[in-house]
Design an enzyme around this catalytic site. Structure first.
Site, PDB file in Angstrom:
ATOM      1  CD  GLU A 112      -3.058  -0.978   2.198  1.00 11.62           C
ATOM      2  OE1 GLU A 112      -4.244  -1.156   1.856  1.00 11.62           O
ATOM      3  OE2 GLU A 112      -2.714  -0.701   3.372  1.00 11.62           O
ATOM      4  CB  CYS A 125       3.077   7.403   3.229  1.00 10.92           C
ATOM      5  SG  CYS A 125       3.647   6.281   4.518  1.00 10.92           S
ATOM      6  CB  CYS A 132       6.767  -5.278   8.589  1.00  8.18           C
ATOM      7  SG  CYS A 132       8.062  -4.345   9.454  1.00  8.18           S
ATOM      8  CB  CYS A 136       6.030  -2.407  15.886  1.00  5.87           C
ATOM      9  SG  CYS A 136       7.764  -2.081  15.455  1.00  5.87           S
ATOM     10  CB  CYS A 139       2.722  -1.293  13.609  1.00  2.00           C
ATOM     11  SG  CYS A 139       2.826  -0.956  11.840  1.00  2.00           S
ATOM     12  CB  CYS A 362       0.763   6.840  11.306  1.00  2.00           C
ATOM     13  SG  CYS A 362       2.361   6.303  11.924  1.00  2.00           S
TER      14      CYS A 362
END
Length: 379
Positions: A112, A125, A132, A136, A139, A362
């Site tokens: 994305e 962004c 990933c 985290c 997230c 975010c």
């Protein structure tokens, strides 16, 4: 706080099925590699400069439109090469003007990309990986295991797709830009894909190409400490650090990479970064999590930690996602936290959430791509 449900995408494009030919994609090649590819094809080396400008300054994908190149040469280019962007699967538009694209790459994997508008500018962004590896806990992307790194063409191509969407390639009379900045803050950890990210950003910064100033590019890292000096040496772009906690015990949970490179080591690397020694400040990102990292004591400790560094703080209201284990701090708590940090001499604005209704804010990005059992991912 109730989670915002995503709206329906305004545009749905037919799924990308890949090309049936073996023509080489010129997008993402460095200047040297582009020159070598054309020379190997029997074309004059100086053609590389012309093709480069058409691809990156004008945004042209059709060799037939490269009008300062002889037709015979254009035909040869068309036989051997393509200029191929990532394919748009969906484009979503938020009520606040944010846009999000789900992009598909030739192997079928997806990532994305988001455009965040401001009054007089806007930031794209950009993702560096599919999925990933960092997990985290606050997230959404961290809940998607790493599939693979993105190639330079797939990284720079995200910005080019955004320009296509806004029609922002230069014309003889108009060079104004809404898409004025790039933030490497999308899916993935950029410093675990540094070589490809660096190649892409050098293309973005090239004066005869996309020509964005390094001061308009921000690279965000969760704290891959050994790579931070290399960012300064090779790119010297703005640095942002996902800090989110003021002690190792909390940060170990929020940002597990902290167990490898704890806060003291991370801040030492930041203090030595070139941007920390001139007019540019390092940005420390701090997600506001109710009852986790938002106390007055946390704010005072944040000031103590960052005061020796030329720094600023972005306080980020936590953006909810399905199954998230956290809640956002209250408005009163966030403003009190910001007041303490500001009074301590650091700039600490509270970021206005953008694109929550389409899961573009975010920490909300994620795609459905999955890695096969036998696939290995090189970091």
């Amino acid at each position: 706080m109730a989670a915002h449900l995503p709206t329906e995408p305004l545009q749905i494009v037919e799924p990308f099925r890949g090309r049936n030919d073996t023509r080489r994609n010129l997008l993402g090649l460095s200047r040297e590699d582009l020159k070598a590819a054309l020379t190997e094809a029997g074309l004059e080396p100086f053609r590389a400069r012309q093709v480069w400008q058409w691809i990156y300054w004008h945004g042209v994908r059709d060799f037939g439109l490269m009008t300062n190149i002889a037709k015979k040469t254009r035909d040869r280019l068309s036989e051997l090469f393509v200029v191929e962007r990532p394919e748009i699967v969906t484009e979503q538009r938020s009520v606040d003007g944010t846009r999000k694209w789900l992009l598909r790459f030739p192997d079928g994997n997806e990532a994305e990309t988001v455009y965040i508008p401001e009054e007089d500018r806007g930031s794209v962004c950009v993702s560096s990986q599919v999925g990933c590896t960092l997990t985290c806990s606050f997230c959404h992307t961290g809940t998607q295991p790493l599939v693979r790194n993105l190639a330079p063409a797939e990284i720079v191509g995200q910005f080019m797709v955004a320009r296509d969407s806004y029609g922002e390639w230069p014309t003889p009379t108009e060079t104004t830009r809404m898409l004025s900045n790039i933030v490497m803050m999308g899916m993935g950890e950029p410093l675990y894909n540094f070589d490809n990210v660096a190649t892409a950003l050098k293309i973005v910064m090239d004066e005869q190409g996309i020509a964005l100033s390094r001061r308009r590019i921000t690279l965000s890292t969760s704290g891959v400490v050994p790579m931070i000096p290399k960012v300064g040496d090779v790119l010297d772009v703005n640095l942002a650090v996902s800090l989110h906690a003021v002690n190792d015990a909390v940060r170990d949970t929020l940002v597990p990479i902290n167990r490898k490179w704890p806060i003291e080591e991370l801040l030492a690397a930041c203090a030595a970064y070139p941007g920390a020694r001139n007019s540019r400040r390092i940005t420390f990102e701090y997600a506001m999590l109710k009852g986790v990292n938002d106390s007055d004591a946390d704010a005072r400790e944040l000031v103590r930690l960052l005061k020796p560094i030329h720094a600023k703080v972005n306080l980020i209201p936590f953006n909810p996602w399905p199954g998230a284990p956290y809640e956002c701090s209250s408005n009163n708590r966030m403003h009190r936290f910001a007041e303490i940090v500001n009074d301590g001499g650091l700039s600490a604005p509270i970021r206005t959430p953008r694109g929550r209704d389409i899961f573009a804010a975010c920490g909300q990005l994620k795609s459905a791509s999955q890695r096969g059992r036998r696939e290995k991912v090189a970091l």
